[in-house]
Write a protein that holds these residues in place. Sequence first.
Motif, PDB file in Angstrom:
ATOM      1  N   ASP A 185       0.897  -1.202  -0.131  1.00 28.01           N
ATOM      2  CA  ASP A 185       0.043   0.096  -0.111  1.00 28.01           C
ATOM      3  C   ASP A 185       0.849   1.309   0.016  1.00 28.01           C
ATOM      4  O   ASP A 185       0.648   2.153  -0.682  1.00 28.01           O
ATOM      5  N   LYS A 234       2.151   1.884  -3.461  1.00 29.67           N
ATOM      6  CA  LYS A 234       0.892   2.239  -4.473  1.00 29.67           C
ATOM      7  C   LYS A 234       1.066   3.800  -4.122  1.00 29.67           C
ATOM      8  O   LYS A 234       0.950   4.759  -5.182  1.00 29.67           O
ATOM      9  N   THR A 235       1.021   4.138  -2.886  1.00 34.10           N
ATOM     10  CA  THR A 235       0.692   5.593  -2.724  1.00 34.10           C
ATOM     11  C   THR A 235       2.211   6.507  -2.920  1.00 34.10           C
ATOM     12  O   THR A 235       1.687   7.600  -3.616  1.00 34.10           O
ATOM     13  N   GLY A 253       4.174   5.680  -5.028  1.00 32.82           N
ATOM     14  CA  GLY A 253       4.267   5.622  -6.539  1.00 32.82           C
ATOM     15  C   GLY A 253       3.376   6.605  -7.161  1.00 32.82           C
ATOM     16  O   GLY A 253       3.775   7.203  -8.054  1.00 32.82           O
ATOM     17  N   ASP A 254       2.014   6.815  -6.618  1.00 31.05           N
ATOM     18  CA  ASP A 254       1.086   7.646  -7.307  1.00 31.05           C
ATOM     19  C   ASP A 254       1.863   9.275  -7.053  1.00 31.05           C
ATOM     20  O   ASP A 254       1.723   9.785  -8.167  1.00 31.05           O
ATOM     21  N   ILE A 312       3.758  -2.845  -9.548  1.00 28.71           N
ATOM     22  CA  ILE A 312       3.125  -1.403  -9.094  1.00 28.71           C
ATOM     23  C   ILE A 312       4.108  -0.434  -9.776  1.00 28.71           C
ATOM     24  O   ILE A 312       3.346   0.445 -10.193  1.00 28.71           O
ATOM     25  N   GLU A 358       3.056  -0.354 -13.504  1.00 21.23           N
ATOM     26  CA  GLU A 358       1.721   0.146 -13.882  1.00 21.23           C
ATOM     27  C   GLU A 358       1.816   1.659 -13.821  1.00 21.23           C
ATOM     28  O   GLU A 358       1.040   2.524 -14.470  1.00 21.23           O
ATOM     29  N   ARG A 359       2.837   2.302 -13.163  1.00 17.32           N
ATOM     30  CA  ARG A 359       2.847   3.896 -13.098  1.00 17.32           C
ATOM     31  C   ARG A 359       4.257   4.153 -14.044  1.00 17.32           C
ATOM     32  O   ARG A 359       4.454   5.361 -13.857  1.00 17.32           O
TER      33      ARG A 359
END
Length: 272
Positions: free
Chosen positions: A83, A86-87, A89-90, A131, A134-135
């Motif tokens: 998690d 992902k955060t 990474g965003d 992860i 995807e980014r």
Amino acid sequence: MGTDIKFALNHMVCPSFSYERFTQGAKALGMSAVEFRNDIGDMSVNSMESAKAAGQAARAAGLKVLTINALYPFNIWNDERADQAKTIGDFAQELGAQGLVLCPLVDADYDFSQEDRQEQLKQALIGLKGILQERNLQGFVEVLGFPISSIRFKRDAVSAIRELGFEGTFALVHDTFHHKVAGEEEFFAGNTGLVHISGVEDTTVAYDQMQDSHRILIGDQDRLDNAGQIKTLAEGGYEGYFSFEPFSEPVWNLEDPIGATRESMDFILSKL
């Protein structure tokens, strides 16, 4: 060779500077790239709002964003870490960053065997790969040379990345401080995606006792042989950035850390 060296600025040089002041400082130094952080208090990139503001500041200064520092401890892989990845990474995607810096656990109570450490590392890389992809991000694995680090040596990271065939997603961070603290002699220029540079001048501390608080800008009393390490990497084919990353309050408290960084750049170039 000196004129071919590409310097970058990590926000750790001047963590109290606003995004605008930081990026304009890098521009004033003639640099073309910066690294932001998620661990420097008010100026951390730790929300979409801060990522947007930092990215805008970098673009306004005409700078590339290399990374956010850092996902920690990336090699202890679980749902919480996924998690976090992902955060962050965003945030990196919002910044327009090239990737994330990945730092391993540093803990004296971590007593796993070498085999188990490598297995944990591989599980983390497997978990991170999707992860990051995807980014459209890279993972920059920064081994930490402290005696109580769970991954001290670059060869262990390289071995895991190669074994999994993940060279397209992951690269090493060669940190000149950690290279020396770990007593490493091997260079992996072809596997290196980023280099962090800082100096240590304190003569009272042994290499394996050095801490982040000893890390200053690089000058003529440097004990880490930054110039030699930079030469070796460049001669080995490394063509990426050398990013200034001191961690000590004496640097943060300088009246003009940007001017001091310019002096450090000039010193390094004079030795190449």
